[in-house]
Structures are given as C-alpha cells and as structure tokens.
Design a protein around this motif. Sequence first.
Motif, PDB file in Angstrom:
ATOM      1  N   GLU A  97      91.541 -46.064  76.327  1.00 25.63           N
ATOM      2  CA  GLU A  97      92.426 -44.904  76.470  1.00 25.63           C
ATOM      3  C   GLU A  97      91.821 -43.656  75.840  1.00 25.63           C
ATOM      4  OE1 GLU A  97      96.136 -46.184  74.870  1.00 25.63           O
ATOM      5  OE2 GLU A  97      96.661 -47.369  76.654  1.00 25.63           O
ATOM      6  N   LEU A  98      91.130 -43.811  74.711  1.00 22.35           N
ATOM      7  CA  LEU A  98      90.473 -42.658  74.085  1.00 22.35           C
ATOM      8  C   LEU A  98      89.385 -42.100  74.998  1.00 22.35           C
ATOM      9  CD1 LEU A  98      90.132 -43.879  70.381  1.00 22.35           C
ATOM     10  CD2 LEU A  98      91.542 -41.980  71.202  1.00 22.35           C
ATOM     11  N   ALA A  99      88.627 -42.987  75.623  1.00 20.03           N
ATOM     12  CA  ALA A  99      87.556 -42.536  76.517  1.00 20.03           C
ATOM     13  C   ALA A  99      88.133 -41.886  77.776  1.00 20.03           C
ATOM     14  CB  ALA A  99      86.650 -43.707  76.880  1.00 20.03           C
ATOM     15  N   VAL A 100      89.210 -42.447  78.315  1.00 17.60           N
ATOM     16  CA  VAL A 100      89.862 -41.834  79.475  1.00 17.60           C
ATOM     17  C   VAL A 100      90.384 -40.445  79.108  1.00 17.60           C
ATOM     18  CG1 VAL A 100      91.861 -41.990  81.013  1.00 17.60           C
ATOM     19  CG2 VAL A 100      90.438 -44.005  80.606  1.00 17.60           C
ATOM     20  N   GLU A 101      90.960 -40.333  77.919  1.00 17.81           N
ATOM     21  CA  GLU A 101      91.446 -39.030  77.457  1.00 17.81           C
ATOM     22  C   GLU A 101      90.293 -38.032  77.343  1.00 17.81           C
ATOM     23  OE1 GLU A 101      93.068 -37.232  73.299  1.00 17.81           O
ATOM     24  OE2 GLU A 101      94.075 -39.059  73.994  1.00 17.81           O
ATOM     25  N   ALA A 102      89.171 -38.482  76.785  1.00 15.67           N
ATOM     26  CA  ALA A 102      88.006 -37.602  76.667  1.00 15.67           C
ATOM     27  C   ALA A 102      87.495 -37.186  78.047  1.00 15.67           C
ATOM     28  CB  ALA A 102      86.901 -38.312  75.885  1.00 15.67           C
ATOM     29  N   TYR A 103      87.574 -38.085  79.024  1.00 16.65           N
ATOM     30  CA  TYR A 103      87.139 -37.753  80.386  1.00 16.65           C
ATOM     31  C   TYR A 103      88.033 -36.676  80.984  1.00 16.65           C
ATOM     32  CZ  TYR A 103      85.737 -38.363  85.270  1.00 16.65           C
ATOM     33  OH  TYR A 103      85.302 -38.159  86.555  1.00 16.65           O
ATOM     34  N   HIS A 104      89.346 -36.782  80.763  1.00 18.63           N
ATOM     35  CA  HIS A 104      90.250 -35.728  81.224  1.00 18.63           C
ATOM     36  C   HIS A 104      89.876 -34.387  80.587  1.00 18.63           C
ATOM     37  CE1 HIS A 104      93.213 -38.854  82.667  1.00 18.63           C
ATOM     38  NE2 HIS A 104      93.367 -37.927  83.588  1.00 18.63           N
ATOM     39  N   ARG A 105      89.557 -34.408  79.295  1.00 15.43           N
ATOM     40  CA  ARG A 105      89.164 -33.158  78.626  1.00 15.43           C
ATOM     41  C   ARG A 105      87.914 -32.570  79.275  1.00 15.43           C
ATOM     42  NH1 ARG A 105      90.017 -34.039  72.072  1.00 15.43           N
ATOM     43  NH2 ARG A 105      91.895 -35.350  72.200  1.00 15.43           N
ATOM     44  N   LEU A 106      86.935 -33.425  79.555  1.00 20.63           N
ATOM     45  CA  LEU A 106      85.687 -32.944  80.159  1.00 20.63           C
ATOM     46  C   LEU A 106      85.951 -32.272  81.495  1.00 20.63           C
ATOM     47  CD1 LEU A 106      82.544 -32.932  79.854  1.00 20.63           C
ATOM     48  CD2 LEU A 106      82.559 -34.986  81.284  1.00 20.63           C
ATOM     49  N   LEU A 107      86.893 -32.823  82.276  1.00 16.27           N
ATOM     50  CA  LEU A 107      87.219 -32.253  83.583  1.00 16.27           C
ATOM     51  C   LEU A 107      88.185 -31.084  83.486  1.00 16.27           C
ATOM     52  CD1 LEU A 107      87.728 -35.522  85.685  1.00 16.27           C
ATOM     53  CD2 LEU A 107      85.695 -34.074  85.594  1.00 16.27           C
ATOM     54  N   GLY A 108      88.686 -30.794  82.262  1.00 18.44           N
ATOM     55  CA  GLY A 108      89.660 -29.720  82.092  1.00 18.44           C
ATOM     56  C   GLY A 108      91.026 -30.072  82.632  1.00 18.44           C
ATOM     57  N   ARG A 109      91.411 -31.350  82.525  1.00 17.98           N
ATOM     58  CA  ARG A 109      92.678 -31.818  83.086  1.00 17.98           C
ATOM     59  C   ARG A 109      93.631 -32.325  82.020  1.00 17.98           C
ATOM     60  NH1 ARG A 109      90.232 -35.206  88.259  1.00 17.98           N
ATOM     61  NH2 ARG A 109      89.234 -33.409  89.260  1.00 17.98           N
ATOM     62  N   GLY A 110      93.624 -31.730  80.868  1.00 17.73           N
ATOM     63  CA  GLY A 110      94.549 -32.137  79.824  1.00 17.73           C
ATOM     64  C   GLY A 110      94.018 -33.300  79.008  1.00 17.73           C
ATOM     65  N   THR A 111      94.936 -34.060  78.416  1.00 22.31           N
ATOM     66  CA  THR A 111      94.546 -35.105  77.472  1.00 22.31           C
ATOM     67  C   THR A 111      95.205 -36.444  77.780  1.00 22.31           C
ATOM     68  OG1 THR A 111      96.326 -34.424  75.982  1.00 22.31           O
ATOM     69  CG2 THR A 111      94.150 -33.444  75.617  1.00 22.31           C
ATOM     70  N   SER A 140      95.780 -40.246  78.766  1.00 21.02           N
ATOM     71  CA  SER A 140      94.998 -41.479  78.682  1.00 21.02           C
ATOM     72  C   SER A 140      95.287 -42.399  79.858  1.00 21.02           C
ATOM     73  CB  SER A 140      95.312 -42.213  77.374  1.00 21.02           C
ATOM     74  OG  SER A 140      96.693 -42.541  77.296  1.00 21.02           O
ATOM     75  N   THR A 141      96.023 -41.884  80.856  1.00 14.00           N
ATOM     76  CA  THR A 141      96.341 -42.643  82.071  1.00 14.00           C
ATOM     77  C   THR A 141      95.468 -42.149  83.220  1.00 14.00           C
ATOM     78  OG1 THR A 141      98.636 -42.928  81.363  1.00 14.00           O
ATOM     79  CG2 THR A 141      98.165 -43.260  83.698  1.00 14.00           C
ATOM     80  N   LEU A 142      94.914 -43.065  83.980  1.00 10.55           N
ATOM     81  CA  LEU A 142      94.065 -42.698  85.105  1.00 10.55           C
ATOM     82  C   LEU A 142      94.923 -42.500  86.352  1.00 10.55           C
ATOM     83  CD1 LEU A 142      90.795 -44.853  85.025  1.00 10.55           C
ATOM     84  CD2 LEU A 142      90.979 -42.371  85.030  1.00 10.55           C
ATOM     85  N   ASP A 143      95.144 -41.251  86.731  1.00  8.56           N
ATOM     86  CA  ASP A 143      95.817 -40.973  87.990  1.00  8.56           C
ATOM     87  C   ASP A 143      94.832 -41.216  89.131  1.00  8.56           C
ATOM     88  OD1 ASP A 143      94.614 -38.074  88.844  1.00  8.56           O
ATOM     89  OD2 ASP A 143      94.821 -38.256  86.664  1.00  8.56           O
ATOM     90  N   PRO A 144      95.313 -41.382  90.377  1.00  6.95           N
ATOM     91  CA  PRO A 144      94.413 -41.706  91.493  1.00  6.95           C
ATOM     92  C   PRO A 144      93.275 -40.705  91.691  1.00  6.95           C
ATOM     93  CG  PRO A 144      96.677 -42.104  92.134  1.00  6.95           C
ATOM     94  CD  PRO A 144      96.730 -41.431  90.786  1.00  6.95           C
ATOM     95  N   THR A 145      93.560 -39.404  91.529  1.00  6.55           N
ATOM     96  CA  THR A 145      92.506 -38.397  91.726  1.00  6.55           C
ATOM     97  C   THR A 145      91.414 -38.541  90.672  1.00  6.55           C
ATOM     98  OG1 THR A 145      94.056 -36.837  92.724  1.00  6.55           O
ATOM     99  CG2 THR A 145      92.009 -35.929  91.835  1.00  6.55           C
TER     100      THR A 145
END
Length: 330
Positions: free
Chosen positions: A177-191, A193-198
């Motif tokens: 969940e921490l890594a997913v959250e960091a990935y959202h940050r990298l894409l500029g999509r908030g924080t 920790s849930t993987l939406d389909p997009t």
Amino acid sequence: MRRLSLSAIAAAAALGLSAAPALASSAPKQSTPKTAAKATARIYLHNAFFLANRTVDVAHRAILISGWLSHFEPNQMVTLTARVGHHTRTLRLRVRPNQGGKTGRFGAAIKAPEPGILHLRVAHKASPKLAAFSAGRGVDIISEATSDPLFAKLVQQRLLALHFYMPQSGVWGLQTELAVEAYHRLLGRGTSSTLDPTTLGDLLDGKGRFIVRFPQNGRHAEGDLSLQLIALIDGSKVENIYPISSGKPTTPTILGDYRVYERTPGYLPDGMYYSDFFIRGYAIHGYDPAPNYPASHGCMRLPISDAISAFNWLALGDWVDVYGTPNESI
C-alpha cells in the motif's frame, strides 16, 4: 479404320481410359500441381507477464499477440481462436511478409473477459500453396483481487520494475500500500493506496518515472518535495523510491544540496529511527507517523518500515539534493 461406337467411347471414359490414343498423344501435357509448402507457426505475447513460471495477465486488459510463420505465401489467412471459460472469440487474420518475403507474420489484440486459462490457437487449413498447420499456448488470466497471491505478486513485480521499494512477498499488506501510494504521488494523482482500474492499467503498461536532476552526484538521494518522494540514485539510475513527509509550513525542509555528515542507527529519544543527517540536525529518517502530507519539523520522514532499507543504502558523504515546493493537497 475401325470405328468405335459412342457407347464404347463412354464405357472407356468411365474407366479412365483414352478412347483415342493416337489423338491423346498429340494433345498438350497437363502441368503437375505444385506441392503445397509446409510451415510452422509460433505465438508471441508482447505485454503479458512472466510470474512464478507462468505467463499471466489480468482480465479485461488487451493482450497484444503476434505470430510468426516459417513460410510466407501471398493471400494466405490464419484463424486465431481465443477461449477462456465459456467465452470464445475467433479472428481471421491476414498473413503479411516479413522483410525478405520468406517468412510471414500476423497480429491481434485480445481481451479476456474473465479469470481462467486463456487458450490461444492459430490454425491454417490446407490450401494449394500452403499445407495445414496449427500452434497454441496458454495464459493465466488472474482477477484483480488483492487477496489473490498472484495478483499481489504481479503488482509488486511491476512496482519494483519502476523502482518503488517493495519486498515481493506475494501478500498484499502495508508495504504494498505504501508503494501504491508513492506511485500515485509520482503520477500526480493524490495519495490513495488503492489501485483504481486506470492506475492499474498504467502500472501494468510501465508508465511513470522519477526524473533524476543530479546524475553528476553519483550515489545520492533526491528529495522532491512537490511529489513528497525521495529517491536513492546511483548516477542516473534510480534504485529505490519512498514516500516521505517533509517539513510542515511553519518548519519547512531546507532546499539545497548537502552531504550526509552523521548516521545514527536505531531509535533516538525523540522517535527518529535510523537517521541520516544532512544539515543542522535535519535528517532522512523513519518516524511514526509519516503521514501523506508535509508534517515534520524539517526532516524528510520515512515510514518506519522503509527506514532501514534507505539507511543501509546511504553512506557518509553521499549527496542529498532537496528541491520542489510542498503541495499540501498532493
């Protein structure tokens, strides 16, 4: 000359015999039909994944398929059949020549509508120019359930490929969940920790990268406060990316280029955990909490579970480059 009756001619023809041998010898010879060429086929999957000795992908994602034929003949078609569960799809695909014209190729995109084994088979019926052949392969189509160990391993594998710190446990837990959250940050999509389909689709397609600004600093850390991320970098190669909580507005993290001047393992009295100090008591360190917004007294806080990994990578004298403007609504 002896004359043959019409009935005798008909009887001879029925037996496949010549009723007038003298005339037959003067007729043009029929050319012998060319033997149909033999070919073998192979199926390749260009955006599926190899995991636990299995080829896998997720449901509803387009799998890019290409095929290779050992022999090319113009105007030939192949039939591609895709079957998973009770769903079957059949495509007729034109074979096109590869460079040189001796071998052939074909391509398609297939979406599996449900989890299961996706059976792929390409076939060609015999034609005057090309003999019959077929080839097949299977793909494990997995669900997007975080409780599925294969899905957890796939997400972890793809996060690792983008350099997010991620022990590949096969269990969907805090570290994932921490890594997913960091990935959202990298894409500029908030924080989240849930993987939406997009975002899942972008992850599987390998989108997103941390842009290195100071490759000349060799082994170094870059803290991008606008993304609330820190990356450990060797030259221009990103090794690990972690989420951070930098200084809150009243005690901001100092921008600039510094060097690690002191390292302290374990806990300090104020709760700092595995600390790398880079200027005047400011450090990269673990802390609880390390929320998903700027909240520290100026340090770059890591989640406790990330701290030892970062500490073990850094060394005395390594550069720490800090830049960006914190965004409290990241």
